[in-house]
Design an enzyme around this catalytic site. Structure first.
Site, PDB file in Angstrom:
ATOM      1  N   THR A 150       0.813  -1.208   0.000  1.00 43.30           N
ATOM      2  CA  THR A 150       0.000   0.000   0.000  1.00 43.30           C
ATOM      3  C   THR A 150       0.851   1.264   0.000  1.00 43.30           C
ATOM      4  O   THR A 150       0.575   2.203  -0.744  1.00 43.30           O
ATOM      5  CB  THR A 150      -0.941   0.029   1.222  1.00 43.30           C
ATOM      6  N   ASN A 151       1.886   1.281   0.837  1.00 44.99           N
ATOM      7  CA  ASN A 151       2.706   2.484   0.987  1.00 44.99           C
ATOM      8  C   ASN A 151       4.191   2.188   0.822  1.00 44.99           C
ATOM      9  O   ASN A 151       4.649   1.063   1.064  1.00 44.99           O
ATOM     10  CB  ASN A 151       2.492   3.116   2.377  1.00 44.99           C
ATOM     11  N   ILE A 152       4.926   3.213   0.425  1.00 48.94           N
ATOM     12  CA  ILE A 152       6.384   3.185   0.434  1.00 48.94           C
ATOM     13  C   ILE A 152       6.827   4.099   1.572  1.00 48.94           C
ATOM     14  O   ILE A 152       6.503   5.286   1.588  1.00 48.94           O
ATOM     15  CB  ILE A 152       6.974   3.686  -0.891  1.00 48.94           C
ATOM     16  N   ASP A 204      10.468  -7.510   4.602  1.00 50.36           N
ATOM     17  CA  ASP A 204       9.923  -6.637   5.638  1.00 50.36           C
ATOM     18  C   ASP A 204       9.952  -7.310   7.007  1.00 50.36           C
ATOM     19  O   ASP A 204      10.230  -6.665   8.030  1.00 50.36           O
ATOM     20  CB  ASP A 204       8.501  -6.202   5.283  1.00 50.36           C
TER      21      ASP A 204
END
Length: 255
Positions: A10-12, A109
């Site tokens: 969804t996000n960087i 991650d």
């Protein structure tokens, strides 16, 4: 000072780290349609907002769970820095002792979060990362990653609920007025916030039971700030955990 980038579904997350101090942390939308130049402009703009000259950065490191844009983002960062970016993956020294069936399956991650969690909080430890998915990584008392859990993320579950029902509206994630909602919106807020918090509490209890001892729990990710305050278990909210892990891995590979 180094540039650290974590690419999520969804996000960087992008940040600069000076020694052990995080200069800033920002989030950009993970867009599969963006070109290298567009990402380069976005990164350079963020750095300029914080008064950082990209050409003076000593180096950079990147982790990604979105293979289609990994190379694009890496090349964009290298474009503005004029230096190669280290990518977390095979051949990169992390210092982790991974004891799962196939260590190569542990996502970058999760690797980064575990590295930072062990250094920051010791072991045994559970690292909760609440993004598109909610993941829990478990580290035993010997600082070995022994496994974890993967659950639907808060946003994914909420979007599915809204999209598959005819009369439920989109809602914000501020708290309901009461736990037992008296209208549709408050009922949904209570279900999402308290329901996910209860799930996290329950998972921690079962992890503690299987380990046979108490453990430290830390949480990170874009959705953690909405859910963790409603948990009954003691959980350390650390928004910068992944950036800390990227800095540690960068240092372990710098020589």
């Amino acid at each position: 000072m180094i540039l650290a980038i974590d690419i999520g579904n969804t996000n960087i997350v992008i940040g600069c780290i000076d020694g052990e101090q995080i200069a800033f942390e920002e989030r950009l939308y993970s867009d599969l349609k963006k070109t290298e130049l567009e990402y380069a402009i976005s990164f350079k703009t963020v750095l300029e907002i914080y008064g950082i000259d990209s050409q003076k950065l000593q180096g950079g490191i990147l982790s990604s769970v979105v293979p289609p844009i990994t190379a694009t983002v890496r090349h964009a960062a290298e474009m503005i820095m004029g230096k190669e970016i280290l990518e977390v993956g095979p051949g990169v020294k992390t210092g982790l002792d991974i004891r799962i069936d196939n260590p190569a399956q542990l996502g970058p991650d999760l690797v980064v979060g575990a590295v930072a969690g062990i250094v920051e909080y010791g072991s045994p430890l559970a690292v909760i990362d609440m993004g598109t998915a909610t993941t829990i990584t478990v580290v035993n008392e010997k600082q070995q990653v022994i496994g974890g859990m993967i659950m639907p993320g808060v946003g994914v579950a909420l979007d599915s609920l809204i999209n598959r029902t005819s009369q439920l509206p989109k809602i914000s994630l501020d708290g309901p007025r009461r736990f037992i909602g008296s209208n549709t919106v408050d009922c949904m807020k209570s279900g999402v916030l308290y329901g996910n918090a209860a799930s996290i509490d329950g998972m921690i209890g079962r992890i503690r039971e299987e380990l046979g001892e108490d453990l430290t729990v830390t949480a990170t990710g874009g959705m953690a700030k909405y859910i963790i305050p409603y948990c009954r278990e003691k959980i350390i909210l650390d928004d910068a955990l992944l950036l800390k892990g990227l800095r540690l891995i960068y240092d372990r590979n710098r020589g």
